[in-house]
Design a protein around this motif. Structure first.
Motif, PDB file in Angstrom:
ATOM      1  N   GLU A  50       0.847  -1.189   0.000  1.00 25.97           N
ATOM      2  CA  GLU A  50       0.000   0.000   0.000  1.00 25.97           C
ATOM      3  C   GLU A  50       0.885   1.242   0.000  1.00 25.97           C
ATOM      4  OE1 GLU A  50      -1.053   2.543   2.331  1.00 25.97           O
ATOM      5  OE2 GLU A  50      -2.574   3.145   0.891  1.00 25.97           O
ATOM      6  N   ASP A  52       0.539   5.366   0.310  1.00 28.01           N
ATOM      7  CA  ASP A  52      -0.240   6.579   0.516  1.00 28.01           C
ATOM      8  C   ASP A  52       0.531   7.732  -0.122  1.00 28.01           C
ATOM      9  OD1 ASP A  52      -1.487   8.867   1.341  1.00 28.01           O
ATOM     10  OD2 ASP A  52      -1.603   8.303   3.455  1.00 28.01           O
ATOM     11  N   ASN A  57      -6.414   9.735   4.329  1.00 23.64           N
ATOM     12  CA  ASN A  57      -6.355   8.524   5.163  1.00 23.64           C
ATOM     13  C   ASN A  57      -7.674   7.769   5.218  1.00 23.64           C
ATOM     14  OD1 ASN A  57      -3.679   8.558   5.684  1.00 23.64           O
ATOM     15  ND2 ASN A  57      -3.838   9.303   7.777  1.00 23.64           N
ATOM     16  N   CYS A  59      -9.153   6.352   2.637  1.00 25.26           N
ATOM     17  CA  CYS A  59      -8.924   5.139   1.845  1.00 25.26           C
ATOM     18  C   CYS A  59      -8.040   4.153   2.607  1.00 25.26           C
ATOM     19  CB  CYS A  59      -8.274   5.496   0.500  1.00 25.26           C
ATOM     20  SG  CYS A  59      -9.411   6.263  -0.669  1.00 25.26           S
ATOM     21  N   GLU A  60      -7.068   4.682   3.364  1.00 24.49           N
ATOM     22  CA  GLU A  60      -6.183   3.780   4.139  1.00 24.49           C
ATOM     23  C   GLU A  60      -6.977   2.981   5.173  1.00 24.49           C
ATOM     24  OE1 GLU A  60      -4.801   6.620   2.994  1.00 24.49           O
ATOM     25  OE2 GLU A  60      -3.562   5.248   1.856  1.00 24.49           O
ATOM     26  N   HIS A  64      -6.782  -0.875   5.419  1.00 23.03           N
ATOM     27  CA  HIS A  64      -6.362  -1.530   6.671  1.00 23.03           C
ATOM     28  C   HIS A  64      -7.432  -2.501   7.165  1.00 23.03           C
ATOM     29  CE1 HIS A  64      -3.440   1.988   7.718  1.00 23.03           C
ATOM     30  NE2 HIS A  64      -3.072   1.291   6.675  1.00 23.03           N
ATOM     31  N   THR A  93      -3.109   5.234  -2.965  1.00 17.70           N
ATOM     32  CA  THR A  93      -4.152   6.203  -2.659  1.00 17.70           C
ATOM     33  C   THR A  93      -3.599   7.595  -2.909  1.00 17.70           C
ATOM     34  OG1 THR A  93      -3.482   6.303  -0.344  1.00 17.70           O
ATOM     35  CG2 THR A  93      -5.193   4.715  -0.932  1.00 17.70           C
TER      36      THR A  93
END
Ligand code: SF4
Length: 178
Positions: A50, A52, A57, A59-60, A64, A93
């Motif tokens: 992943e 970033d 965050n 989308c994170e 996750h 992302t």
């Protein structure tokens, strides 16, 4: 004051919201399909890194969630890796910020061929709500080649799995230009 607070915490219910329902059978089937497609294409399970590149965050949090106790993706053989050198897929992302541009380019170069790049979320497509920011260079495809875009703000874990399945079913992994 402290006593009142303790009492309120003991007597009152939890302040967190209940977790959303997860259709475990549908999830298991979807994850198994992704794993099967990965074995057919790569001869092994899929490794995901992943990245970033400047997101809010949101989308994170959904990415996750694929590893939390509800989804627990590793039980199906899919795994997130810490190094791009061990990855088949970059889940990126965005938007891509000026500060993260070089890091994204270096991560892409460090990922061995053949590889896929998946842009996750509306910002990764075209900058989304941050498109006009002086600090952004736009969507992921402005910086590195993108094989698939997964829509959503943010996409759900199931959306992410469906996207990975579509990726493995239809796309040939890219090779970097020499
Ligand atoms: S798509 Fe939505 S959740 Fe994802 S980084 Fe952009 S604003 Fe945040």
């Amino acid at each position: 004051m402290t006593f009142k607070l303790m009492l309120r915490n003991f007597v009152g219910g939890p302040l967190t919201e209940a977790a959303p329902p997860v259709d475990d059978a549908a999830l298991a089937e979807l994850a198994a399909q992704v794993n099967q497609a990965s074995r057919a294409r790569l001869g092994r399970t899929l490794s995901i890194r992943e990245v970033d590149a400047g997101s809010c965050n949101g989308c994170e949090l959904e990415i996750h969630a694929l590893n939390n106790v509800l989804y627990d993706l590793e039980r199906f053989g899919l795994r997130f890796v810490a190094s791009p050198r061990h990855a088949d897929v970059l889940l990126v992302t965005g938007p891509v910020t000026k500060n993260m541009r070089e890091a994204l380019e270096r991560t892409y170069k460090a990922t061995p061929d053949p590889k896929w790049v998946v842009a996750v979320g509306g910002c990764a497509l075209n900058g989304g709500v941050f498109a006009d920011s002086y600090a952004c260079v736009g969507g992921v495809s402005n910086v590195i080649p993108v094989d698939l875009h997964i829509e959503g703000c943010p996409p759900t874990p199931s959306d992410l799995l469906r996207g990975l399945l579509a990726l493995l079913s239809t796309n040939t992994p890219a090779k970097s230009a020499p």
